[in-house]
Motif scaffolding. Structure first.
Motif, short mmCIF file in Angstrom:
data_model
loop_
_atom_site.label_atom_id
_atom_site.label_comp_id
_atom_site.label_asym_id
_atom_site.label_seq_id
_atom_site.Cartn_x
_atom_site.Cartn_y
_atom_site.Cartn_z
N MET A 1 6.36 179.64 -66.70
CA MET A 1 5.61 179.12 -65.57
C MET A 1 4.17 178.88 -65.99
SD MET A 1 5.47 180.97 -62.03
CE MET A 1 5.10 180.36 -60.54
N ALA A 2 3.63 177.75 -65.58
CA ALA A 2 2.26 177.38 -65.95
C ALA A 2 1.25 178.30 -65.27
CB ALA A 2 2.00 175.94 -65.57
N LYS A 3 0.15 178.55 -65.98
CA LYS A 3 -0.90 179.40 -65.42
C LYS A 3 -1.66 178.70 -64.30
CE LYS A 3 -2.20 181.48 -69.77
NZ LYS A 3 -3.33 181.76 -70.61
N ARG A 4 -1.92 177.42 -64.50
CA ARG A 4 -2.76 176.68 -63.54
C ARG A 4 -2.13 175.35 -63.18
NH1 ARG A 4 -6.32 178.68 -67.38
NH2 ARG A 4 -8.02 179.89 -66.54
N LYS A 5 -2.47 174.86 -62.00
CA LYS A 5 -2.11 173.50 -61.64
C LYS A 5 -3.27 172.62 -62.10
CE LYS A 5 1.02 173.83 -57.83
NZ LYS A 5 1.38 173.24 -56.57
N ARG A 6 -2.98 171.78 -63.08
CA ARG A 6 -4.05 170.98 -63.67
C ARG A 6 -4.04 169.54 -63.16
NH1 ARG A 6 -3.06 174.08 -68.88
NH2 ARG A 6 -4.91 175.37 -69.07
N GLN A 7 -3.11 169.20 -62.28
CA GLN A 7 -3.07 167.83 -61.79
C GLN A 7 -4.32 167.53 -60.98
OE1 GLN A 7 0.44 167.16 -59.52
NE2 GLN A 7 1.60 166.46 -61.28
N ILE A 8 -4.91 166.38 -61.28
CA ILE A 8 -6.08 165.94 -60.54
C ILE A 8 -5.60 165.06 -59.39
CG2 ILE A 8 -8.25 164.67 -60.68
CD1 ILE A 8 -8.33 167.14 -62.36
N THR A 9 -6.00 165.40 -58.19
CA THR A 9 -5.65 164.62 -57.00
C THR A 9 -6.94 164.19 -56.32
OG1 THR A 9 -5.64 166.59 -55.62
CG2 THR A 9 -3.55 165.99 -56.67
N VAL A 100 -7.33 145.03 -68.18
CA VAL A 100 -6.60 146.22 -68.62
C VAL A 100 -6.21 147.04 -67.39
CG1 VAL A 100 -7.72 146.34 -70.88
CG2 VAL A 100 -8.66 147.64 -68.98
N LYS A 101 -5.18 147.83 -67.56
CA LYS A 101 -4.72 148.68 -66.48
C LYS A 101 -5.59 149.94 -66.43
CE LYS A 101 -0.36 150.39 -64.73
NZ LYS A 101 1.05 150.63 -65.01
N HIS A 102 -6.10 150.26 -65.25
CA HIS A 102 -6.91 151.47 -65.09
C HIS A 102 -5.99 152.68 -65.25
CE1 HIS A 102 -9.51 154.51 -63.26
NE2 HIS A 102 -10.50 153.66 -63.43
N PRO A 103 -6.43 153.73 -65.96
CA PRO A 103 -5.59 154.93 -66.11
C PRO A 103 -5.25 155.54 -64.74
CG PRO A 103 -7.47 155.03 -67.58
CD PRO A 103 -7.70 153.86 -66.68
N MET A 104 -4.00 155.95 -64.62
CA MET A 104 -3.52 156.54 -63.38
C MET A 104 -2.88 157.90 -63.68
SD MET A 104 -4.23 154.39 -61.08
CE MET A 104 -3.99 152.87 -60.23
N ILE A 105 -2.90 158.78 -62.69
CA ILE A 105 -2.25 160.07 -62.81
C ILE A 105 -0.75 159.83 -62.70
CG2 ILE A 105 -1.99 162.36 -61.78
CD1 ILE A 105 -4.90 161.87 -60.65
N ARG A 106 -0.03 160.28 -63.69
CA ARG A 106 1.40 159.98 -63.81
C ARG A 106 2.20 160.35 -62.57
NH1 ARG A 106 3.94 163.16 -68.32
NH2 ARG A 106 2.00 162.50 -69.24
N HIS A 107 2.02 161.53 -62.04
CA HIS A 107 2.88 162.02 -60.97
C HIS A 107 2.45 161.58 -59.58
CE1 HIS A 107 4.92 164.42 -63.93
NE2 HIS A 107 3.76 164.93 -64.33
N THR A 108 1.18 161.21 -59.42
CA THR A 108 0.71 160.86 -58.09
C THR A 108 0.39 159.37 -57.94
OG1 THR A 108 -1.62 161.24 -58.62
CG2 THR A 108 -0.33 163.14 -57.81
N GLY A 109 0.16 158.69 -59.06
CA GLY A 109 -0.20 157.28 -59.00
C GLY A 109 -1.65 157.04 -58.60
N GLU A 110 -2.43 158.12 -58.50
CA GLU A 110 -3.85 157.99 -58.15
C GLU A 110 -4.66 157.66 -59.40
OE1 GLU A 110 -5.48 160.86 -55.20
OE2 GLU A 110 -3.60 161.92 -55.58
N PRO A 111 -5.78 156.92 -59.24
CA PRO A 111 -6.60 156.59 -60.41
C PRO A 111 -7.30 157.82 -60.99
CG PRO A 111 -7.56 155.67 -58.39
CD PRO A 111 -6.27 156.31 -58.02
N VAL A 112 -7.45 157.82 -62.30
CA VAL A 112 -8.12 158.90 -63.03
C VAL A 112 -9.62 158.66 -63.01
CG1 VAL A 112 -8.45 159.88 -65.34
CG2 VAL A 112 -6.16 159.27 -64.56
N VAL A 113 -10.39 159.73 -62.80
CA VAL A 113 -11.84 159.64 -62.96
C VAL A 113 -12.10 159.71 -64.46
CG1 VAL A 113 -14.08 160.73 -62.57
CG2 VAL A 113 -12.38 160.67 -60.74
N MET A 114 -12.56 158.62 -65.04
CA MET A 114 -12.82 158.58 -66.47
C MET A 114 -14.16 159.24 -66.75
SD MET A 114 -11.08 154.87 -67.31
CE MET A 114 -12.53 154.20 -67.88
#
Length: 123
Positions: A1-9, A100-114
């Protein structure tokens, strides 16, 4: 089990902004990303800066080594690492304009803050 939830939302982005991440100058600057926010198989380090008199977060040896060069330069007045490129809408417009395609969070489809690894102020 992962220690932290690292997904950015979107909620986490708002939380980071409220915490003051990516804001401030000199000793009052808080990096957008800290070592514990990013999963890594490489080496991440922290170190105190002479120029800023605060702890810095480095995601690689290359970032750390470049920082050391900057920290001992008489011309550098501030060094900010993991600096966010905000507002998010602007990086999305730039990505669209250059085709170019803006980076997106894989699981949520939200844009990444670069971020940029290091932002330097010189006098």
């Amino acid at each position: 089990m992962a220690k932290r939830k690292r997904q950015i939302t979107g909620a986490k982005i708002e939380k980071y902004i409220k915490e003051g991440r990516g804001q401030g100058i000199g000793k009052d600057y808080l990096p957008w990303l800290e070592i514990q926010d990013v999963p890594s198989d490489g080496r991440a380090t922290r170190g105190k800066g002479w120029t800023t008199n605060r702890r810095h977060e480095f995601m690689s040896d290359l970032e750390r080594d470049y920082f050391y060069i900057l920290d001992f330069s008489d011309e550098v007045t501030d060094i900010r690492e993991q600096y966010p490129l905000l507002p998010l809408e602007e990086t999305m417009i730039i990505a669209e304009e250059i085709g170019v395609k803006h980076p997106m969070i894989r699981h949520t489809g939200e844009p990444v803050v670069m971020t940029t690894d290091i932002l330097i102020n010189k006098f």
